[in-house]
Design an enzyme around this catalytic site. Structure first.
Site, PDB file in Angstrom:
ATOM      1  N   ASN A 103      27.675  14.244  38.304  1.00 53.37           N
ATOM      2  CA  ASN A 103      28.128  13.706  39.585  1.00 53.37           C
ATOM      3  C   ASN A 103      26.956  13.453  40.517  1.00 53.37           C
ATOM      4  O   ASN A 103      25.944  14.140  40.447  1.00 53.37           O
ATOM      5  CB  ASN A 103      29.042  14.729  40.294  1.00 53.37           C
ATOM      6  CG  ASN A 103      30.445  14.697  39.741  1.00 53.37           C
ATOM      7  OD1 ASN A 103      30.866  13.702  39.149  1.00 53.37           O
ATOM      8  ND2 ASN A 103      31.170  15.782  39.934  1.00 53.37           N
ATOM      9  N   LYS A 185      32.040   6.163  42.080  1.00 54.01           N
ATOM     10  CA  LYS A 185      32.524   7.540  41.885  1.00 54.01           C
ATOM     11  C   LYS A 185      31.982   8.444  42.998  1.00 54.01           C
ATOM     12  O   LYS A 185      32.705   9.296  43.525  1.00 54.01           O
ATOM     13  CB  LYS A 185      32.103   8.058  40.505  1.00 54.01           C
ATOM     14  CG  LYS A 185      32.726   9.404  40.217  1.00 54.01           C
ATOM     15  CD  LYS A 185      32.615   9.848  38.782  1.00 54.01           C
ATOM     16  CE  LYS A 185      33.396  11.138  38.580  1.00 54.01           C
ATOM     17  NZ  LYS A 185      32.883  11.937  37.469  1.00 54.01           N
TER      18      LYS A 185
HETATM   19  O1  KPL Z   1      35.945  14.920  41.243  1.00 55.83           O
HETATM   20  C1  KPL Z   1      36.554  15.610  42.029  1.00 55.83           C
HETATM   21  C2  KPL Z   1      35.952  16.908  42.399  1.00 55.83           C
HETATM   22  O2  KPL Z   1      36.644  17.811  42.833  1.00 55.83           O
HETATM   23  O3  KPL Z   1      34.718  17.018  42.229  1.00 55.83           O
HETATM   24  C3  KPL Z   1      37.859  15.134  42.609  1.00 55.83           C
HETATM   25  C4  KPL Z   1      38.120  13.722  42.136  1.00 55.83           C
HETATM   26  C5  KPL Z   1      37.786  15.156  44.101  1.00 55.83           C
HETATM   27  C6  KPL Z   1      39.033  15.924  42.114  1.00 55.83           C
HETATM   28  O4  KPL Z   1      39.099  17.210  42.631  1.00 55.83           O
END
Ligand code: KPL
Length: 307
Positions: A103, A185
């Site tokens: 992420n 994202k």
């Molecule tokens: O990716 C997520 C996260 O919590 O990191 C979401 C999409 C917000 C789902 O909880």
């Protein structure tokens, strides 16, 4: 094919396990000794979304210098740990294709300083996984995975990675615009994660309440402007998409809320914090993201003076 996974929490164990099940020789690397002990002794146990349980033999270690050269390496540590993890694993990464589905912003750039710019395949995945205990993972949900050759060049490496993952049951396609997809994202996480962590609410409250919607939309508007300044026009109504995600995950505790509540470092510096830093570089202001970032820094275990 020899594969190493640097950072074998839920997602790393899942991807490594599925690749091993498909015939790859996989070494999972992680800092948690009890987890690594079980992985190495018994293999990785995966509960599928349908509830089927199977245990797949893998090698595992806490010491990346134990691992011989590999063809393919995945980096799955949380972004705050990328720099150290790839420095420690430098011996494995040299000469390998290195995949990041982490992420946030900035991971491919940090990995490239060790692995080389041509080696990097980056992407996004919608698969969900939870670590149930040492050596045991629940594959919570399937979804699309998209990868691309992050620093340009031809699509050779990304295509090979997508084929390998798809063969292992992780449906993956290749995008020529992977950086934009990563931004899209990121924008969702920028809109949901910090606000839910600070307000200690489940994701659904961000769509279901007026202040929730206001915060989500304001944080995302700043993020979209920074992405545009970097040459990435995000598609469609990004805030509407994030509200859809908040609705679809209405009863979830966001990952950042879980981190704050558990006293762990969060991904704030890769998400809202990075939006603020990049906004400054482009002469933009991002006051909502700055405030969210500072509040998480105050509330959590972050450094309050990040570089
Ligand atoms: O990716 C997520 C996260 O919590 O990191 C979401 C999409 C917000 C789902 O909880």
């Amino acid at each position: 094919m020899r594969v190493a996974v640097v950072g074998s929490g839920a997602m790393g164990s899942l991807f490594g396990g599925l690749l091993a099940d498909d015939g790859a020789t996989v070494t999972l690397i992680d800092v948690r000794e009890p987890h690594v002990d079980v992985l190495d002794r018994e293999g990785v146990t995966i509960e599928s979304p349908e509830g089927e349980v199977r245990t797949i033999p893998v090698d595992a270690t806490t010491d990346p210098t134990d691992v011989a050269a590999v063809d393919l390496a995945f980096v799955f540590v949380k972004g705050v740990h990328t720099r150290k993890a790839v420095a420690d694993a430098a011996g494995i990464l040299h000469g390998a294709t290195v995949v990041t589905l982490q992420n946030g912003l900035g991971n491919p750039e940090e990995i490239a300083t060790v692995a080389g710019w041509d080696a990097i395949v980056a992407g996004v995945t919608a698969h969900g996984a939870t670590l149930l205990g040492p050596g045991r993972v629940r594959h919570a949900g399937r979804g699309p995975t998209t990868v691309g050759d992050y620093f340009g060049g031809d699509d050779g490496r990304a295509v090979a990675v997508a084929d390998r993952l798809t063969d292992a049951g992780i449906e993956t396609d290749v995008s020529p615009e992977i950086e934009r997809q990563i931004w899209e994202k990121v924008a969702v996480n920028v809109g949901i994660n910090a606000a839910t962590a600070l307000a200690r609410v489940e994701n659904g409250r961000l769509d279901g309440t007026e202040p929730g919607r206001r915060l989500l939309e304001a944080a995302i508007e700043e993020c979209v402007a920074v992405a545009a300044a970097e040459g990435h026009e995000l598609r469609g109504d990004v805030a509407a998409r994030a509200r859809e995600v908040a609705r679809a995950t209405a009863t979830n505790r966001s990952s950042m809320r879980q981190d704050v509540e558990a006293g762990r470092r969060t991904e704030i510096e890769r998400l809202n914090g990075e939006v603020v830093r990049r906004a400054e570089r482009h002469g933009l202001s991002a006051p909502v993201n700055r405030t969210l970032t500072d509040l998480i820094r105050l509330a959590g275990t972050e450094s309050t003076t990040p570089s």
